[in-house]
Write a protein that holds these residues in place. Structure first.
Motif, PDB file in Angstrom:
ATOM      1  N   UNK A  94      -3.244   4.756  -2.668  1.00  0.00           N
ATOM      2  CA  UNK A  94      -4.462   5.319  -2.071  1.00  0.00           C
ATOM      3  C   UNK A  94      -4.332   6.814  -1.808  1.00  0.00           C
ATOM      4  N   UNK A  95      -5.488   7.437  -1.654  1.00  0.00           N
ATOM      5  CA  UNK A  95      -5.545   8.790  -1.092  1.00  0.00           C
ATOM      6  C   UNK A  95      -5.781   9.910  -2.059  1.00  0.00           C
ATOM      7  N   UNK A  96      -5.178   9.878  -3.245  1.00  0.00           N
ATOM      8  CA  UNK A  96      -5.313  11.033  -4.126  1.00  0.00           C
ATOM      9  C   UNK A  96      -6.304  10.814  -5.269  1.00  0.00           C
ATOM     10  N   UNK A  97      -6.585   9.547  -5.587  1.00  0.00           N
ATOM     11  CA  UNK A  97      -7.509   9.301  -6.690  1.00  0.00           C
ATOM     12  C   UNK A  97      -7.023   9.989  -7.952  1.00  0.00           C
ATOM     13  N   UNK A  98      -7.856  10.876  -8.507  1.00  0.00           N
ATOM     14  CA  UNK A  98      -7.484  11.561  -9.752  1.00  0.00           C
ATOM     15  C   UNK A  98      -7.073  13.010  -9.492  1.00  0.00           C
ATOM     16  N   UNK A  99      -6.685  13.326  -8.260  1.00  0.00           N
ATOM     17  CA  UNK A  99      -6.250  14.691  -7.915  1.00  0.00           C
ATOM     18  C   UNK A  99      -5.100  15.129  -8.819  1.00  0.00           C
ATOM     19  N   UNK A 100      -5.221  16.276  -9.454  1.00  0.00           N
ATOM     20  CA  UNK A 100      -4.163  16.671 -10.393  1.00  0.00           C
ATOM     21  C   UNK A 100      -3.080  17.542  -9.764  1.00  0.00           C
ATOM     22  N   UNK A 101      -3.078  17.686  -8.439  1.00  0.00           N
ATOM     23  CA  UNK A 101      -2.024  18.488  -7.812  1.00  0.00           C
ATOM     24  C   UNK A 101      -1.739  18.030  -6.385  1.00  0.00           C
ATOM     25  N   UNK A 102      -0.578  18.482  -5.893  1.00  0.00           N
ATOM     26  CA  UNK A 102      -0.206  18.297  -4.479  1.00  0.00           C
ATOM     27  C   UNK A 102      -0.265  19.689  -3.858  1.00  0.00           C
ATOM     28  N   UNK A 103      -0.956  19.830  -2.738  1.00  0.00           N
ATOM     29  CA  UNK A 103      -0.991  21.129  -2.052  1.00  0.00           C
ATOM     30  C   UNK A 103       0.246  21.251  -1.177  1.00  0.00           C
ATOM     31  N   UNK A 127       6.166  16.965   5.513  1.00  0.00           N
ATOM     32  CA  UNK A 127       5.653  15.635   5.125  1.00  0.00           C
ATOM     33  C   UNK A 127       6.321  14.491   5.883  1.00  0.00           C
ATOM     34  N   UNK A 128       7.608  14.649   6.214  1.00  0.00           N
ATOM     35  CA  UNK A 128       8.279  13.571   6.963  1.00  0.00           C
ATOM     36  C   UNK A 128       7.662  13.430   8.356  1.00  0.00           C
ATOM     37  N   UNK A 129       7.283  14.576   8.962  1.00  0.00           N
ATOM     38  CA  UNK A 129       6.669  14.515  10.299  1.00  0.00           C
ATOM     39  C   UNK A 129       5.315  13.798  10.217  1.00  0.00           C
ATOM     40  N   UNK A 130       4.577  14.025   9.130  1.00  0.00           N
ATOM     41  CA  UNK A 130       3.275  13.341   8.962  1.00  0.00           C
ATOM     42  C   UNK A 130       3.509  11.828   8.831  1.00  0.00           C
ATOM     43  N   UNK A 131       4.516  11.480   8.030  1.00  0.00           N
ATOM     44  CA  UNK A 131       4.856  10.056   7.848  1.00  0.00           C
ATOM     45  C   UNK A 131       5.212   9.426   9.196  1.00  0.00           C
ATOM     46  N   UNK A 132       6.016  10.149   9.978  1.00  0.00           N
ATOM     47  CA  UNK A 132       6.409   9.616  11.299  1.00  0.00           C
ATOM     48  C   UNK A 132       5.186   9.385  12.172  1.00  0.00           C
ATOM     49  N   UNK A 133       4.236  10.308  12.066  1.00  0.00           N
ATOM     50  CA  UNK A 133       3.032  10.182  12.888  1.00  0.00           C
ATOM     51  C   UNK A 133       2.221   8.941  12.500  1.00  0.00           C
ATOM     52  N   UNK A 167       0.836  -1.208   0.000  1.00  0.00           N
ATOM     53  CA  UNK A 167       0.000   0.000   0.000  1.00  0.00           C
ATOM     54  C   UNK A 167       0.867   1.253   0.000  1.00  0.00           C
ATOM     55  N   UNK A 168       0.583   2.143  -0.962  1.00  0.00           N
ATOM     56  CA  UNK A 168       1.256   3.439  -0.995  1.00  0.00           C
ATOM     57  C   UNK A 168       0.271   4.456  -0.440  1.00  0.00           C
ATOM     58  N   UNK A 169       0.646   5.139   0.608  1.00  0.00           N
ATOM     59  CA  UNK A 169      -0.308   6.073   1.218  1.00  0.00           C
ATOM     60  C   UNK A 169       0.416   7.193   1.958  1.00  0.00           C
ATOM     61  N   UNK A 170      -0.225   8.370   1.993  1.00  0.00           N
ATOM     62  CA  UNK A 170       0.250   9.489   2.821  1.00  0.00           C
ATOM     63  C   UNK A 170      -0.975  10.129   3.440  1.00  0.00           C
ATOM     64  N   UNK A 171      -0.774  11.146   4.259  1.00  0.00           N
ATOM     65  CA  UNK A 171      -1.927  11.803   4.862  1.00  0.00           C
ATOM     66  C   UNK A 171      -1.736  13.305   4.727  1.00  0.00           C
ATOM     67  N   UNK A 172      -2.820  14.043   4.464  1.00  0.00           N
ATOM     68  CA  UNK A 172      -2.650  15.469   4.209  1.00  0.00           C
ATOM     69  C   UNK A 172      -2.248  16.271   5.451  1.00  0.00           C
ATOM     70  N   UNK A 173      -1.625  17.414   5.201  1.00  0.00           N
ATOM     71  CA  UNK A 173      -1.291  18.326   6.292  1.00  0.00           C
ATOM     72  C   UNK A 173      -2.440  19.289   6.548  1.00  0.00           C
ATOM     73  N   UNK A 174      -2.437  19.897   7.698  1.00  0.00           N
ATOM     74  CA  UNK A 174      -3.369  20.983   8.078  1.00  0.00           C
ATOM     75  C   UNK A 174      -4.821  20.536   8.270  1.00  0.00           C
ATOM     76  N   UNK A 175      -5.148  19.298   8.042  1.00  0.00           N
ATOM     77  CA  UNK A 175      -6.533  18.849   8.255  1.00  0.00           C
ATOM     78  C   UNK A 175      -6.588  17.329   8.450  1.00  0.00           C
ATOM     79  N   UNK A 176      -7.754  16.874   8.927  1.00  0.00           N
ATOM     80  CA  UNK A 176      -8.004  15.433   9.057  1.00  0.00           C
ATOM     81  C   UNK A 176      -6.899  14.691   9.798  1.00  0.00           C
ATOM     82  N   UNK A 177      -6.424  15.266  10.902  1.00  0.00           N
ATOM     83  CA  UNK A 177      -5.273  14.692  11.612  1.00  0.00           C
ATOM     84  C   UNK A 177      -5.572  13.257  12.083  1.00  0.00           C
ATOM     85  N   UNK A 178      -6.847  12.988  12.403  1.00  0.00           N
ATOM     86  CA  UNK A 178      -7.202  11.654  12.904  1.00  0.00           C
ATOM     87  C   UNK A 178      -6.974  10.571  11.848  1.00  0.00           C
TER      88      UNK A 178
END
Ligand SMILES: CC(=O)N[C@H]1[C@@H](OP(=O)(O)OP(=O)(O)OC[C@H]2O[C@@H](n3ccc(=O)[nH]c3=O)[C@H](O)[C@@H]2O)O[C@H](CO)[C@@H](O)[C@@H]1O[C@H](C)C(=O)N[C@@H](C)C(=O)N[C@H](CCC(=O)O)C(=O)O
Ligand SMILES: Nc1ncnc2c1ncn2[C@@H]1O[C@H](COP(=O)(O)OP(=O)(O)OP(=O)(O)O)[C@@H](O)[C@H]1O
Length: 514
Positions: free
Chosen positions: A483-492, A439-445, A400-411
């Motif tokens: 997972x996670x981005x679907x067809x999102x055409x950008x990274x914020x 992003x590394x801090x999010x990965x660590x979390x 599984x390739x996955x990340x989690x966004x910053x600034x929101x949805x921390x849970x």
């Protein structure tokens, strides 16, 4: 389109929103523009001072550009010389005046609205697919992915928000009506209620699909109770209500629906396996999986009550979008289409061919198994996805390739760790819309809650590289999930939308390079 100051005052008084007014000009003169963005003012306009990042200088700019009246929660010296409407709640005022400015376009549309933590986009696309079969080129769509306001390609836009600001919403509804649209399918986020984007709007049919904890944190909901409360508003504002009886918090949802809708106009659906916990309700529709393969999913919709049978939508259906959760989304869509007057003869072919960008997209890679790209981006959706794949492929090795966004949805971070522990063999933790966070801090979390005895974890900040490593290390019988981005055409990234070719394009490029 136009609105006079006189009409504004009457409407605001009628809704008990007006605190005070200062009139500097003839109140019958009509304003021909309406906006909350000073950069968009042109000619005599109504300007709304709203938002966390609002600056009084925007009002000066609006005045310089021709705005004659401003609406705000307090007076501003920058507005001296303009008409001022001081209100108790500016976003509510904006929705009320916006609907009037665009001449209540919702009255000329059959509006079907969806809320739910997951499935809104999918069910909306399914519904539009069926309705378009019955009313070709007459069905508008307001979704997270795009807004379709007419039959021509230049009447289709990428969405910035799931549910737009009220002024944009009523503007787009007006355009849809003027383009000949007769039906609108729309997603309504909880944030839309929190921010009064749909204040005063009612729907012909309102759906409650499901609720799981999400969207809690800075800029979103302060807690789960607030999230649930805002989501419930959709069923309160719908003339007919359809509820997934399998949803968590069913009792609250049903109670909210009955505050404004008689039980005979409330429809419940559930899978055949589901047993209700209370005996004072009857499930109107059941759906039952028939069979699924990696390309199609077959299921049956069974009307149980008389009012369900009256819709004539029972029968066998086939989907091009696999996933058992999509059978639930599709059942919702079929009921919605039935309530709009479409029967099974049209619904069956209408739903069969619908595909949705970034949802269950699949690529078989020679010697490297199958790769799925999917928009799952919280615990509930990721669990639904991985559980389905685990079952379908009989417990494959899962990468599984996955990340989690910053600034929101921390849970979501702990949620990803939990679901990876349940299903994954290899996790490639990577970047997904880090915003202003590292992003590394999010990965660590995410990583801190992963059980390393069960899951082999890799940290690969570069998303393309993470996808490459996952595909390269997968064998012929393995499954890779991106997972996670679907067809999102950008990274914020730090306030900038940095172009991203989309996950499936990257997967395809890597597959071709192997
Ligand atoms: C927290 C939130 O929802 N914020 C939304 C809100 O921001 P805001 O009202 O605080 O406005 P702001 O961005 O602070 O800007 C201040 C005001 O100054 C104005 N301005 C600015 C510059 C200038 O030169 N002149 C000027 O007049 C702006 O037009 C604006 O009216 O209004 C803005 C549009 O005016 C939205 O872009 C913004 O969405 C932010 C970006 C966002 O990320 N929202 C997310 C949380 C959201 O709404 N998500 C849900 C989906 C959730 C789900 O998946 O279920 C959605 O419906 O999309
Ligand atoms: N009914 C469902 N239950 C659980 N998971 C689902 C369901 N429907 C879809 N999903 C999963 O959630 C992902 C997002 O689905 P979809 O875009 O339809 O939901 P959404 O409500 O529009 O999401 P968002 O509000 O995050 O944009 C899908 O890619 C799939 O993995």
């Amino acid at each position: 389109m136009a609105l006079s100051l006189h009409a504004c005052i009457l409407l605001l008084k009628e809704h008990h929103l007006l605190k005070s007014s200062a009139v500097q000009s003839d109140i019958n003169v009509e304003m021909t523009g309406i906006t909350y963005d000073s950069r968009k003012v042109s000619g005599p306009s109504l300007f709304f001072c709203k938002g966390t990042h609002f600056r009084p200088i925007y009002l000066s700019m609006a005045k310089d550009n021709g705005a004659t009246t401003y609406v705000a929660e307090k007076p501003y010296v920058e507005g001296n010389g303009m008409n001022a409407l001081i209100v108790t709640n500016v976003t509510k005022a904006m929705a009320i005046l916006g609907a009037a400015f665009y001449d209540f376009p919702q009255d000329d549309l059959f509006v079907i609205a969806y809320t739910g933590t997951k499935g809104k986009t999918t069910a909306s696309y399914f519904t539009r697919g069926i309705l378009e079969e019955a009313h070709p080129k007459h069905v508008a769509l307001f979704s997270t992915i795009d807004r379709i306001l007419g039959p021509n390609p230049d009447q289709r836009f990428k969405s910035d928000l799931t549910t737009p600001e009220s002024l944009d919403l009523f503007h787009d509804m007006r355009e849809a009506v003027d383009n000949g649209m007769t039906h609108l399918v729309m997603e309504v986020s909880s944030q839309a209620y929190l921010r009064n984007r749909v204040f005063g709007l009612t729907y012909d049919v309102g759906f409650f699909l499901n609720i799981t904890p999400d969207h809690i944190g800075p800029n979103e909901h302060p807690n789960f109770e607030n999230y649930l409360h805002n989501k419930l508003q959709l069923v309160v504002n719908a003339r007919k209500v359809v509820i997934n009886a399998e949803t968590d918090h069913f009792d609250e949802v049903y109670a909210a629906a009955t505050t404004t809708t008689y039980p005979e106009s409330i429809y419940l659906f559930a899978s055949t396996d589901f047993k209700p916990t209370r005996d004072d309700i009857t499930i109107d529709f059941r759906f039952e999986s028939q069979e699924a393969d990696t390309a199609t999913s077959k299921f049956t919709v069974i009307p149980v009550t008389d009012k369900a049978a009256a819709l004539n939508i029972g029968g066998h259906y086939e989907l091009s979008l696999i996933g058992d959760f999509n059978e639930s989304n599709a059942t919702a869509a079929i009921i919605g289409a039935g309530l709009a007057g479409v029967d099974a003869r049209t619904a069956v072919p209408g739903i069969a061919k619908i595909k949705i960008p970034g949802r269950m997209e699949r690529l078989a890679v020679s010697e490297h198994g199958v790769v799925y790209v999917d928009y799952a981006h919280n615990y509930g959706s990721m669990k639904a996805l991985l559980h389905f794949i685990d079952n379908e492929y009989n417990h494959p090795r899962l990468l599984v390739v996955v990340g989690s966004p910053g600034d929101k949805g921390v849970s979501r971070r702990a949620g990803f760790a939990k679901v990876l522990n349940e299903y994954a063999d290899e996790a490639f933790l990577t970047t997904d819309d880090p915003g202003f966070e590292d992003p590394q801090a999010i990965i660590n979390e995410i990583d801190q809650d992963i059980d390393h005895d069960k899951v082999n974890v890799h940290h690969v900040l570069d998303r393309r590289e993470a996808i490459r490593q996952a595909i390269e290390s997968s064998g012929p019988n393995d499954i890779v999930v991106v997972a996670g981005k679907g067809a999102d055409p950008y990274q914020k990234v730090r306030g900038v939308d940095t172009p991203w070719p989309t996950d499936m394009v990257v997967v395809t490029e890597i597959a071709e390079s192997l």
